[in-house]
Enzyme design. Structure first.
Site, PDB file in Angstrom:
ATOM      1  N   LYS A   1       0.860  -1.199   0.000  1.00 55.62           N
ATOM      2  CA  LYS A   1       0.000   0.000   0.000  1.00 55.62           C
ATOM      3  C   LYS A   1       0.890   1.240   0.000  1.00 55.62           C
ATOM      4  O   LYS A   1       1.823   1.342   0.802  1.00 55.62           O
ATOM      5  CB  LYS A   1      -0.890   0.007   1.236  1.00 55.62           C
ATOM      6  CG  LYS A   1      -1.991  -1.027   1.151  1.00 55.62           C
ATOM      7  CD  LYS A   1      -2.924  -0.963   2.341  1.00 55.62           C
ATOM      8  CE  LYS A   1      -4.046  -1.979   2.182  1.00 55.62           C
ATOM      9  NZ  LYS A   1      -3.580  -3.365   1.976  1.00 55.62           N
TER      10      LYS A   1
ATOM     11  N   ASP B   1      -1.655  -2.326  -3.923  1.00 62.07           N
ATOM     12  CA  ASP B   1      -3.046  -2.452  -3.465  1.00 62.07           C
ATOM     13  C   ASP B   1      -3.749  -1.116  -3.692  1.00 62.07           C
ATOM     14  O   ASP B   1      -3.106  -0.073  -3.747  1.00 62.07           O
ATOM     15  CB  ASP B   1      -3.084  -2.743  -1.958  1.00 62.07           C
ATOM     16  CG  ASP B   1      -2.820  -4.203  -1.634  1.00 62.07           C
ATOM     17  OD1 ASP B   1      -2.982  -5.058  -2.519  1.00 62.07           O
ATOM     18  OD2 ASP B   1      -2.451  -4.483  -0.478  1.00 62.07           O
TER      19      ASP B   1
ATOM     20  N   ARG C   1      -5.453  -6.229 -11.034  1.00 61.10           N
ATOM     21  CA  ARG C   1      -6.267  -7.093 -10.163  1.00 61.10           C
ATOM     22  C   ARG C   1      -7.625  -6.394 -10.028  1.00 61.10           C
ATOM     23  O   ARG C   1      -7.680  -5.208  -9.722  1.00 61.10           O
ATOM     24  CB  ARG C   1      -5.640  -7.219  -8.779  1.00 61.10           C
ATOM     25  CG  ARG C   1      -6.554  -7.925  -7.768  1.00 61.10           C
ATOM     26  CD  ARG C   1      -6.179  -7.642  -6.317  1.00 61.10           C
ATOM     27  NE  ARG C   1      -4.889  -8.182  -5.961  1.00 61.10           N
ATOM     28  CZ  ARG C   1      -4.136  -7.684  -4.970  1.00 61.10           C
ATOM     29  NH1 ARG C   1      -4.530  -6.629  -4.283  1.00 61.10           N
ATOM     30  NH2 ARG C   1      -2.980  -8.231  -4.693  1.00 61.10           N
TER      31      ARG C   1
ATOM     32  N   LYS D   1     -13.914  -5.936  -5.664  1.00 61.70           N
ATOM     33  CA  LYS D   1     -15.140  -5.120  -5.536  1.00 61.70           C
ATOM     34  C   LYS D   1     -14.860  -3.826  -4.789  1.00 61.70           C
ATOM     35  O   LYS D   1     -15.498  -2.806  -5.040  1.00 61.70           O
ATOM     36  CB  LYS D   1     -16.218  -5.918  -4.806  1.00 61.70           C
ATOM     37  CG  LYS D   1     -16.781  -7.065  -5.636  1.00 61.70           C
ATOM     38  CD  LYS D   1     -17.968  -7.712  -4.946  1.00 61.70           C
ATOM     39  CE  LYS D   1     -18.387  -8.974  -5.663  1.00 61.70           C
ATOM     40  NZ  LYS D   1     -19.472  -9.672  -4.959  1.00 61.70           N
TER      41      LYS D   1
ATOM     42  N   ALA E   1     -13.088  -2.556  -0.710  1.00 60.86           N
ATOM     43  CA  ALA E   1     -13.304  -2.889   0.698  1.00 60.86           C
ATOM     44  C   ALA E   1     -13.579  -1.676   1.575  1.00 60.86           C
ATOM     45  O   ALA E   1     -13.714  -1.814   2.782  1.00 60.86           O
ATOM     46  CB  ALA E   1     -12.070  -3.621   1.233  1.00 60.86           C
TER      47      ALA E   1
ATOM     48  N   HIS F   1     -14.551 -13.887  -4.032  1.00 65.06           N
ATOM     49  CA  HIS F   1     -14.998 -15.195  -3.519  1.00 65.06           C
ATOM     50  C   HIS F   1     -16.447 -15.430  -3.919  1.00 65.06           C
ATOM     51  O   HIS F   1     -17.093 -16.344  -3.417  1.00 65.06           O
ATOM     52  CB  HIS F   1     -14.897 -15.230  -1.990  1.00 65.06           C
ATOM     53  CG  HIS F   1     -13.639 -14.644  -1.462  1.00 65.06           C
ATOM     54  ND1 HIS F   1     -13.512 -13.312  -1.162  1.00 65.06           N
ATOM     55  CD2 HIS F   1     -12.434 -15.198  -1.234  1.00 65.06           C
ATOM     56  CE1 HIS F   1     -12.285 -13.068  -0.739  1.00 65.06           C
ATOM     57  NE2 HIS F   1     -11.606 -14.189  -0.781  1.00 65.06           N
TER      58      HIS F   1
ATOM     59  N   ARG G   1     -12.521  -7.596   6.963  1.00 68.07           N
ATOM     60  CA  ARG G   1     -12.965  -8.961   6.606  1.00 68.07           C
ATOM     61  C   ARG G   1     -14.244  -9.317   7.368  1.00 68.07           C
ATOM     62  O   ARG G   1     -15.130  -9.956   6.844  1.00 68.07           O
ATOM     63  CB  ARG G   1     -11.878 -10.003   6.929  1.00 68.07           C
ATOM     64  CG  ARG G   1     -10.563  -9.842   6.207  1.00 68.07           C
ATOM     65  CD  ARG G   1     -10.604  -9.998   4.710  1.00 68.07           C
ATOM     66  NE  ARG G   1     -11.147  -8.946   3.917  1.00 68.07           N
ATOM     67  CZ  ARG G   1     -10.503  -7.856   3.492  1.00 68.07           C
ATOM     68  NH1 ARG G   1      -9.268  -7.654   3.799  1.00 68.07           N
ATOM     69  NH2 ARG G   1     -11.100  -6.973   2.728  1.00 68.07           N
TER      70      ARG G   1
HETATM   71  P1  FDA Z   1     -18.696 -10.396  -1.620  1.00 70.09           P
HETATM   72  O1  FDA Z   1     -18.286  -9.498  -0.506  1.00 70.09           O
HETATM   73  O2  FDA Z   1     -19.953 -10.105  -2.356  1.00 70.09           O
HETATM   74  O3  FDA Z   1     -18.733 -11.858  -1.077  1.00 70.09           O
HETATM   75  C1  FDA Z   1     -19.171 -12.950  -1.867  1.00 70.09           C
HETATM   76  C2  FDA Z   1     -19.125 -14.207  -1.022  1.00 70.09           C
HETATM   77  O4  FDA Z   1     -17.760 -14.481  -0.717  1.00 70.09           O
HETATM   78  C3  FDA Z   1     -19.805 -14.089   0.330  1.00 70.09           C
HETATM   79  O5  FDA Z   1     -21.173 -14.381   0.223  1.00 70.09           O
HETATM   80  C4  FDA Z   1     -19.049 -15.102   1.143  1.00 70.09           C
HETATM   81  O6  FDA Z   1     -19.509 -16.401   0.845  1.00 70.09           O
HETATM   82  C5  FDA Z   1     -17.639 -14.966   0.605  1.00 70.09           C
HETATM   83  N1  FDA Z   1     -16.856 -14.003   1.399  1.00 70.09           N
HETATM   84  C6  FDA Z   1     -16.493 -12.747   1.043  1.00 70.09           C
HETATM   85  N2  FDA Z   1     -15.743 -12.163   1.992  1.00 70.09           N
HETATM   86  C7  FDA Z   1     -15.659 -13.069   2.972  1.00 70.09           C
HETATM   87  C8  FDA Z   1     -15.021 -13.088   4.240  1.00 70.09           C
HETATM   88  N3  FDA Z   1     -14.322 -12.034   4.689  1.00 70.09           N
HETATM   89  N4  FDA Z   1     -15.124 -14.207   4.976  1.00 70.09           N
HETATM   90  C9  FDA Z   1     -15.811 -15.288   4.537  1.00 70.09           C
HETATM   91  N5  FDA Z   1     -16.441 -15.338   3.359  1.00 70.09           N
HETATM   92  C10 FDA Z   1     -16.369 -14.250   2.595  1.00 70.09           C
HETATM   93  N6  FDA Z   1     -10.047  -4.416  -1.722  1.00 70.09           N
HETATM   94  C11 FDA Z   1      -9.590  -3.157  -1.927  1.00 70.09           C
HETATM   95  O7  FDA Z   1     -10.328  -2.196  -1.725  1.00 70.09           O
HETATM   96  N7  FDA Z   1      -8.306  -2.966  -2.361  1.00 70.09           N
HETATM   97  C12 FDA Z   1      -7.465  -3.990  -2.641  1.00 70.09           C
HETATM   98  O8  FDA Z   1      -6.323  -3.774  -3.049  1.00 70.09           O
HETATM   99  C13 FDA Z   1      -7.951  -5.317  -2.441  1.00 70.09           C
HETATM  100  N8  FDA Z   1      -7.172  -6.398  -2.692  1.00 70.09           N
HETATM  101  C14 FDA Z   1      -7.716  -7.662  -2.648  1.00 70.09           C
HETATM  102  C15 FDA Z   1      -6.967  -8.768  -3.036  1.00 70.09           C
HETATM  103  C16 FDA Z   1      -7.544 -10.012  -3.072  1.00 70.09           C
HETATM  104  C17 FDA Z   1      -6.737 -11.187  -3.538  1.00 70.09           C
HETATM  105  C18 FDA Z   1      -8.920 -10.179  -2.712  1.00 70.09           C
HETATM  106  C19 FDA Z   1      -9.584 -11.517  -2.794  1.00 70.09           C
HETATM  107  C20 FDA Z   1      -9.646  -9.101  -2.292  1.00 70.09           C
HETATM  108  C21 FDA Z   1      -9.063  -7.847  -2.231  1.00 70.09           C
HETATM  109  N9  FDA Z   1      -9.784  -6.754  -1.782  1.00 70.09           N
HETATM  110  C22 FDA Z   1      -9.256  -5.496  -1.963  1.00 70.09           C
HETATM  111  C23 FDA Z   1     -11.050  -6.944  -1.035  1.00 70.09           C
HETATM  112  C24 FDA Z   1     -12.257  -6.874  -1.957  1.00 70.09           C
HETATM  113  O9  FDA Z   1     -12.427  -5.566  -2.417  1.00 70.09           O
HETATM  114  C25 FDA Z   1     -13.537  -7.324  -1.240  1.00 70.09           C
HETATM  115  O10 FDA Z   1     -13.744  -6.506  -0.136  1.00 70.09           O
HETATM  116  C26 FDA Z   1     -13.506  -8.772  -0.781  1.00 70.09           C
HETATM  117  O11 FDA Z   1     -12.846  -9.586  -1.685  1.00 70.09           O
HETATM  118  C27 FDA Z   1     -14.938  -9.317  -0.635  1.00 70.09           C
HETATM  119  O12 FDA Z   1     -15.610  -9.237  -1.846  1.00 70.09           O
HETATM  120  P2  FDA Z   1     -16.023 -10.507  -2.751  1.00 70.09           P
HETATM  121  O13 FDA Z   1     -15.643 -10.203  -4.138  1.00 70.09           O
HETATM  122  O14 FDA Z   1     -15.470 -11.747  -2.201  1.00 70.09           O
HETATM  123  O15 FDA Z   1     -17.591 -10.487  -2.751  1.00 70.09           O
END
Ligand code: FDA
Length: 311
Positions: free
Chosen positions: A96, A130, A182, A185, A187, A225, A287
């Site tokens: 970061k 990041d 990368r 969505k 965070a 995920h 998370r």
């Molecule tokens: P969503 O939040 O809609 O979740 C979909 C499903 O995934 C959930 O229903 C659940 O089943 C599972 N899930 C998701 N999060 C979970 C958790 N914490 N525990 C258990 N199950 C979970 N963000 C950012 O702003 N800057 C960045 O640089 C990055 N870098 C990054 C790297 C990598 C490798 C990943 C996977 C993610 C990031 N993120 C990130 C975080 C990202 O923006 C996001 O907040 C999370 O990945 C959760 O979003 P999902 O796409 O998983 O979908």
């Protein structure tokens, strides 16, 4: 509401200072954080490698305000790169910019990043920037393009968040210059002027951006995920005849380990983001905010581990 509260908590340093000394809190964090030192993180990376899963290590920490903290973080990254190469783990890290001193002085941050990139390049490694909250999006993209990508090309990449309204244009530009992206969505808690307030819109934007990256991007990392989106990706690459070596899926350490292994077994490239370090609190809170049910899930595991008879 719980999500907003947890995201608010993620910014309360005072609460972390109280928690850090609490052994129970670190045990709680262990589900998502691979320990406090580089050795434990490298061990976690090697365990994943045995399953055919690649990794990117992240030293937790952000929003650094003291030069000495930025230098210390840089030195930990340099030591980490030195440690990873001979250990056999992937020489791939995520960084970061605010941890490297962006808020103190951009030149200082640039000097720190240059040292990290030079070492990573010499070791044949990769450094991903990041993406932080939307106040940093433009600065991060400019920094990436003009200070890192221009000099270190294939050894560096950046992140785009589908929640941001601007991301379609950013993806167009990054595809045009051939940068590695990368896609996640997002965070961070963002104002509605810059980000979609509805999750359905964030998900739809993810699908659209993902399709563009899969068709025209340079080895995109699809970080999610979300099972429905992963299914969509699978169908899309089959329909378009896009081979599995042209992209990778990415997930977080400790999240949906079942899916990580399944996708790998199906022949897809999978990379896990492995965070470690003493500054685990904001990361853990983000998370938990994504899935508040994790609080009960982790507590349940801890109780089971504490009370189950040892073998
Ligand atoms: P969503 O939040 O809609 O979740 C979909 C499903 O995934 C959930 O229903 C659940 O089943 C599972 N899930 C998701 N999060 C979970 C958790 N914490 N525990 C258990 N199950 C979970 N963000 C950012 O702003 N800057 C960045 O640089 C990055 N870098 C990054 C790297 C990598 C490798 C990943 C996977 C993610 C990031 N993120 C990130 C975080 C990202 O923006 C996001 O907040 C999370 O990945 C959760 O979003 P999902 O796409 O998983 O979908």
């Amino acid at each position: 509401m719980l999500r907003t509260f947890l995201l608010w908590l993620s910014e309360q340093q005072g609460i972390f200072n109280l928690l850090r000394r609490n052994g129970l809190a670190s045990r709680f964090a262990a589900r998502f954080v691979a320990g406090e030192g580089v050795e434990t993180a490298a061990t976690a990376a090697l365990e994943l490698k045995k399953l055919g899963i690649m990794t990117s290590l992240d030293l937790l920490g952000e929003s650094v305000t003291q030069e000495s903290d930025a230098f210390a973080a840089r030195d930990q990254y340099l030591a980490m790169l030195d440690h990873l190469a001979p250990s056999g783990a992937d020489v791939n890290v995520s960084v970061k910019l605010t941890q490297m001193g962006l808020d103190i002085d951009e030149e200082l941050c640039a000097a720190n990043m240059r040292r990290i990139l030079e070492k990573a390049r010499a070791l044949g490694g990769f450094v991903r920037l990041d993406m932080e909250g939307s106040a940093y999006t433009q600065r991060t993209l400019d920094f990436f393009e003009h200070r890192l990508f221009s000099e270190f090309g294939p050894h560096t990449g950046v992140v785009i968040q589908s929640c941001l309204r601007r991301s379609v244009a950013d993806i167009d530009h990054l595809i045009a210059i051939g940068a590695r992206v990368r896609l996640c969505k997002g965070a961070y808690l963002e104002p509605t002027e810059v980000a979609f307030p509805e999750k359905a819109d964030v998900d739809q934007a993810y699908r659209t951006l993902m399709e563009r990256l899969l068709r025209e991007g340079n080895y995109p990392g699809l970080a999610t995920h979300d099972q429905r989106i992963l299914e969509h990706a699978r169908e899309f690459v089959t329909r378009e005849g896009i081979p599995a070596h042209r992209f990778e899926f990415q997930m977080l350490y400790g999240v949906r380990r079942d899916l990580q292994e399944r996708l790998r077994k199906e022949g897809f490239n999978m990379r896990v983001y492995v965070p470690f370090g003493t500054q685990w609190y904001p990361y853990l809170m983000r998370r938990l905010a994504e899935r508040p049910a994790n609080i009960a899930f982790i507590l349940g595991n801890m109780i089971r581990e504490t009370f189950s008879p040892r073998a």
